[in-house]
Design an enzyme around this catalytic site. Structure first.
Site, mmCIF file in Angstrom:
data_model
loop_
_atom_site.group_PDB
_atom_site.id
_atom_site.type_symbol
_atom_site.label_atom_id
_atom_site.label_comp_id
_atom_site.label_asym_id
_atom_site.label_seq_id
_atom_site.Cartn_x
_atom_site.Cartn_y
_atom_site.Cartn_z
ATOM 1 N N CYS A 180 -8.287 22.401 17.214
ATOM 2 C CA CYS A 180 -8.224 22.877 18.590
ATOM 3 C C CYS A 180 -7.699 21.787 19.510
ATOM 4 O O CYS A 180 -8.454 21.212 20.300
ATOM 5 C CB CYS A 180 -9.596 23.370 19.014
ATOM 6 S SG CYS A 180 -9.967 24.890 18.181
ATOM 7 N N TYR B 277 1.066 8.173 15.365
ATOM 8 C CA TYR B 277 2.265 7.312 15.345
ATOM 9 C C TYR B 277 3.566 8.087 15.534
ATOM 10 O O TYR B 277 4.637 7.564 15.271
ATOM 11 C CB TYR B 277 2.386 6.566 14.006
ATOM 12 C CG TYR B 277 1.114 6.015 13.443
ATOM 13 C CD1 TYR B 277 0.435 4.986 14.090
ATOM 14 C CD2 TYR B 277 0.592 6.498 12.251
ATOM 15 C CE1 TYR B 277 -0.727 4.470 13.558
ATOM 16 C CE2 TYR B 277 -0.576 5.978 11.709
ATOM 17 C CZ TYR B 277 -1.233 4.974 12.369
ATOM 18 O OH TYR B 277 -2.377 4.455 11.842
ATOM 19 N N ARG C 115 -1.391 11.074 11.172
ATOM 20 C CA ARG C 115 -0.289 10.140 11.445
ATOM 21 C C ARG C 115 0.725 10.662 12.453
ATOM 22 O O ARG C 115 1.399 9.900 13.120
ATOM 23 C CB ARG C 115 0.424 9.746 10.148
ATOM 24 C CG ARG C 115 -0.483 9.026 9.147
ATOM 25 C CD ARG C 115 0.301 8.327 8.039
ATOM 26 N NE ARG C 115 1.078 7.222 8.562
ATOM 27 C CZ ARG C 115 2.365 7.266 8.826
ATOM 28 N NH1 ARG C 115 3.050 8.378 8.603
ATOM 29 N NH2 ARG C 115 2.979 6.218 9.327
ATOM 30 N N GLY D 134 0.855 -1.184 0.000
ATOM 31 C CA GLY D 134 0.000 0.000 0.000
ATOM 32 C C GLY D 134 0.894 1.238 0.000
ATOM 33 O O GLY D 134 1.071 1.914 -1.007
ATOM 34 N N TYR E 169 -2.207 6.740 3.796
ATOM 35 C CA TYR E 169 -2.797 6.866 5.133
ATOM 36 C C TYR E 169 -2.962 8.322 5.577
ATOM 37 O O TYR E 169 -2.876 8.626 6.754
ATOM 38 C CB TYR E 169 -1.968 6.076 6.157
ATOM 39 C CG TYR E 169 -1.799 4.620 5.776
ATOM 40 C CD1 TYR E 169 -2.887 3.753 5.804
ATOM 41 C CD2 TYR E 169 -0.574 4.118 5.353
ATOM 42 C CE1 TYR E 169 -2.747 2.424 5.432
ATOM 43 C CE2 TYR E 169 -0.427 2.788 4.972
ATOM 44 C CZ TYR E 169 -1.514 1.950 5.016
ATOM 45 O OH TYR E 169 -1.377 0.630 4.645
#
Ligand code: LLP
Length: 449
Positions: free
Chosen positions: A365, A338, A334, A296, A394
């Site tokens: 916010c 992560y 992300r 992917g 992603y």
């Protein structure tokens, strides 16, 4: 030092000092389509697809590359992938529907997921989706039942947990025994499932699958997986006589998000994987199975760039300078999820010296809505365009409407031509599913108590 020197990347820059992607000046793209904007470089997507397919064609007799839709999926991308000869891995009714709507051949679709609903499975069976990737025993029973009800005979591949731990973010690890995905080999679940499938005329069991994780930089965990699956296949042959015709090694190849990441070239990894499969099967005297890979991120990740407009700039003397952009965690979750480290450039000042270090803040916010910390940049001003690199995977697929921000548009660029493949969401679309019960309708001119 300018951006190209500092980030050691081959940017295309025109006479105006503007970043150019797919032959398009991104400043012009911002004018035409607005920001935030996801830009996808078509040639790079195609080149990534070919790196897999061309290398495998040289090294392995029978293979299929199936793109993991979760990284990014739209109807236009389905068309592009089809042209490149890839299959599709989908994990939900929504991804499946997108592919079917785009006219993607159902026989080249593989349906994954650890909790497919009856409705989703029935949709897949009714459309004769090529393969169902069975994740667990309960799903196996459900599938047998639904196959009987729909009068179909699905081809199935079992997802196994090989017990391999890849070195990546914990949320991106999937191969270990303690995982919500797949059937374990060690405790006998996988063998049990094989026996059930072999005893059931409704199913055509083809083989086995393992996906050990994502954003992986080493080949060793893949090699270990091949050995484990090979031994399992040999054990199954011995116990049941079943010969698997398919071996699917999932996706997971890492890409370069920043200077510190140095992924191995795709052909190099494919070569080692093909060699290992051949050696393992040879040693087991097992016929070479058809090899499937499910990339992917490594197909779409580096082909994406997110373009933002810089707004507020705030300096806290002696502490840091915050440069805020018109998107953030809603279009790229992300970083918050992560701790991903991205790089970015001021796209309208590509030749300028990187004389400042700033922190790029999103507009949500939340204190945690920071896109990039301590980024060297050309002197930023409101109205400048910030291009965050390698956002193809992603980002759009994980985007949300947090703070009721409309999702950005997606534009596909190639040879100087730009084509919108996802329109920008409108405010009207944000409220289109809202329903107001009669008693909560606000009549004009009324005053709250
Ligand atoms: N096959 C299966 C069964 C998968 O679960 C995945 C990814 C892939 C293939 C594709 O992996 P890739 O080649 O893209 O690494 N949201 C996370 C990534 C989650 C990956 C989930 N599964 C991120 O943004 O890092």
């Amino acid at each position: 030092m300018n951006a190209a020197q500092y980030f050691q990347r081959n940017f295309m820059v025109n006479d105006l000092g503007h970043l150019v992607i797919g032959g398009c000046d991104v400043v012009e793209l911002a004018k035409t389509y607005g920001t935030p904007l996801y830009i996808l470089d078509e040639q790079l997507i195609r080149a990534n697809c070919r790196q897999y397919a061309d290398t495998l064609a040289e090294l392995y007799p029978d293979f299929e590359v199936i793109y993991a839709s979760k990284a990014f999926l739209t109807k236009a991308l389905c068309g592009l992938l089809h042209q490149e000869g890839l299959g599709l891995d989908v994990v939900s009714g929504g991804e499946l529907y997108t592919a079917l709507e785009a006219g993607f051949p159902p026989e080249r679709i593989y349906f994954h997921g650890n909790n497919k609903s009856h409705e989703e499975l029935t949709l897949a069976l009714r459309h004769q989706v090529g393969h169902i990737m069975v994740d667990n025993l309960m799903e196996l029973e459900t599938l047998i039942q639904l196959a009987k009800e729909t009068g179909t005979r699905p081809r199935v591949i079992f997802r196994l947990t090989p017990g391999v731990e890849a070195h990546t973010h914990a949320y991106d690890q999937t191969g270990q025994l303690d995982s919500k995905f797949g059937m374990d080999i060690q405790q006998g679940t996988a063998l049990q499932a094989v026996k059930i499938a072999l005893g059931c005329p409704q199913l055509q069991l083809e083989g086995f699958h393992a996906h050990i994780g994502s954003q992986i930089f080493e080949v060793a965990p893949y090699e270990a997986t091949i050995e484990i699956l090979g031994e399992f296949m040999a054990m199954v042959r011995e116990k049941t006589g079943f010969l698997a015709s398919t071996l699917d090694l999932g996706g997971g190849l890492g890409i370069k998000y920043n200077k510190n990441e140095m992924p191995m070239p795709i052909p190099e990894v494919m070569k080692r994987i093909a060699q290992k499969v051949r050696a393992t099967m040879g040693a087991l005297n097992y016929p070479l199975p058809r090899l499937i890979l499910e990339p992917g991120r490594s197909i779409i990740g580096d082909a994406g760039t997110t373009l933002y407009t810089i707004g507020t700039i705030k300096e806290i003397p002696g502490i840091r300078k915050y440069v805020a952009v018109d998107g953030g965690m809603a279009d790229n979750p992300r970083v918050a999820l992560y701790q991903a480290v991205y790089e970015a450039v001021i796209a309208n000042k590509m030749n300028a010296q990187l004389s400042e270090t700033v922190t790029i803040a999103g507009k949500c916010c939340e204190t945690g809505d920071i896109l990039i910390r301590d980024l060297p940049v050309a002197p930023p001003e409101p109205g400048d365009l910030l291009a965050v690199l390698a956002t193809g995977a992603y980002n759009y697929s994980m985007a949300s409407n947090y703070n009721r921000l409309p999702r950005p548009a997606v534009v596909l660029v190639a040879s100087g031509r730009a084509e919108l493949i996802v329109a920008r969401e409108t405010y009207a679309q944000l409220v289109q599913n809202d329903l107001i019960p009669e008693r909560l309708k606000i009549a004009a001119g009324t005053i709250a108590r």
